[in-house]
Design a protein around this motif. Structure first.
Motif, PDB file in Angstrom:
ATOM      1  N   VAL A   1       0.839  -1.200   0.000  1.00 63.28           N
ATOM      2  CA  VAL A   1       0.000   0.000   0.000  1.00 63.28           C
ATOM      3  C   VAL A   1       0.876   1.252   0.000  1.00 63.28           C
ATOM      4  N   LEU A   2       1.911   1.265   0.830  1.00 64.57           N
ATOM      5  CA  LEU A   2       2.804   2.417   0.906  1.00 64.57           C
ATOM      6  C   LEU A   2       3.544   2.654  -0.399  1.00 64.57           C
ATOM      7  N   SER A   3       4.053   1.588  -0.986  1.00 62.11           N
ATOM      8  CA  SER A   3       4.774   1.703  -2.255  1.00 62.11           C
ATOM      9  C   SER A   3       3.871   2.244  -3.356  1.00 62.11           C
ATOM     10  N   THR A   4       2.661   1.704  -3.433  1.00 66.32           N
ATOM     11  CA  THR A   4       1.709   2.157  -4.432  1.00 66.32           C
ATOM     12  C   THR A   4       1.338   3.613  -4.212  1.00 66.32           C
ATOM     13  N   ALA A   5       1.094   3.979  -2.962  1.00 61.71           N
ATOM     14  CA  ALA A   5       0.715   5.349  -2.637  1.00 61.71           C
ATOM     15  C   ALA A   5       1.812   6.333  -3.006  1.00 61.71           C
ATOM     16  N   SER A   6       3.055   6.012  -2.675  1.00 60.93           N
ATOM     17  CA  SER A   6       4.151   6.942  -2.964  1.00 60.93           C
ATOM     18  C   SER A   6       4.316   7.137  -4.470  1.00 60.93           C
TER      19      SER A   6
ATOM     20  N   LEU B   1      -8.013   7.160  -1.927  1.00 62.95           N
ATOM     21  CA  LEU B   1      -7.750   5.881  -1.280  1.00 62.95           C
ATOM     22  C   LEU B   1      -8.281   4.723  -2.120  1.00 62.95           C
ATOM     23  N   ASN B   2      -9.389   4.960  -2.815  1.00 68.54           N
ATOM     24  CA  ASN B   2      -9.908   3.937  -3.735  1.00 68.54           C
ATOM     25  C   ASN B   2      -8.895   3.612  -4.824  1.00 68.54           C
TER      26      ASN B   2
ATOM     27  N   ARG C   1      -5.028  -0.034  -7.264  1.00 68.87           N
ATOM     28  CA  ARG C   1      -3.694  -0.230  -7.865  1.00 68.87           C
ATOM     29  C   ARG C   1      -2.865  -1.227  -7.056  1.00 68.87           C
ATOM     30  N   ALA C   2      -3.041  -1.224  -5.738  1.00 72.39           N
ATOM     31  CA  ALA C   2      -2.284  -2.138  -4.873  1.00 72.39           C
ATOM     32  C   ALA C   2      -2.898  -3.535  -4.832  1.00 72.39           C
ATOM     33  N   GLY C   3      -4.143  -3.671  -5.329  1.00 71.54           N
ATOM     34  CA  GLY C   3      -4.804  -4.972  -5.331  1.00 71.54           C
ATOM     35  C   GLY C   3      -5.317  -5.376  -3.965  1.00 71.54           C
TER      36      GLY C   3
END
Length: 210
Positions: free
Chosen positions: A27-32, A45-46, A51-53
């Motif tokens: 989640v953190l990697s995708t968010a960054s 957040l959706n 994207r993070a699955g």
């Protein structure tokens, strides 16, 4: 016969306890990546969950809200960048090579201009969150400043303010946000080499010794 008790999971909590750290990291990697590519406001957040699955509930299990996720993702990203920078510094003894490798690493990643990203996110962050991000950013500048300070002591560059040089070099690297510089397209390697050369030699006339 006694019926075995079952432990009720919190809403959104991952089923497999072993997978919790890896899901959080995902989640953190995708968010960054999304924040650095798109900015603060366009990212939801959706979008991060898709994207993070993972489910949106899983995101909420780890992070209270978007500002909390943004702060954590950016500060942990800054910590990784600081580690990468230090690794480059330790791997090369020549300061010019160090700067070229740092620049190339920066140019090879998609990113928005960080100060623009912060201005966009600032109204949504608490003072504590803003301070946490700035402290993480400052760690990177400390590594660069120490590199310039050592080069000054060794006589490899002129005396000056190491922290000012750190910020000046980082500001030049923001050119890498552009796909084109004027009417010329650069590869990451070409642009990083050109920027380091400009930073290293400046714009003063080059006089040959008579």
């Amino acid at each position: 016969m006694t019926t075995p008790r079952t432990t009720k999971r919190s809403p959104g909590r991952p089923k497999n306890v072993v997978d919790q750290p890896s899901m959080r990291d995902k989640v953190l990697s995708t968010a960054s990546i999304l924040f650095m590519e798109l900015g603060y406001e366009p990212v939801s957040l959706n979008m991060i969950a898709q994207r993070a699955g993972v489910t949106k509930a899983s995101v909420y299990y780890y992070f209270t809200n978007k500002a909390d996720l943004f702060t954590t993702s950016v500060t942990e990203m800054m910590t990784r960048i600081c580690s990468y920078t230090l690794r480059i510094v330790e791997a090369h003894s020549d300061i010019q090579t160090r700067l070229q490798q740092i620049a190339l690493t920066k140019m090879s990643r998609s990113h928005v201009e960080f100060e623009s990203l912060m201005r966009e996110a600032m109204p949504f962050l608490t003072q504590e969150q803003r301070d946490d991000i700035r402290k993480a950013e400052h760690q990177i500048h400390e590594v660069l400043a120490d590199t310039f300070r050592q080069a000054m002591e060794d006589g490899h560059i002129s005396q000056g303010n190491p922290m000012l040089l750190s910020h000046a070099f980082s500001a030049l690297l923001m050119i890498g946000n552009r796909e084109m510089v004027g009417d010329k397209a650069y590869t990451p390697a070409e642009l990083s080499a050109s920027i380091v050369e400009l930073f290293w030699k400046g714009i003063s006339p080059r006089h040959t010794a008579e």
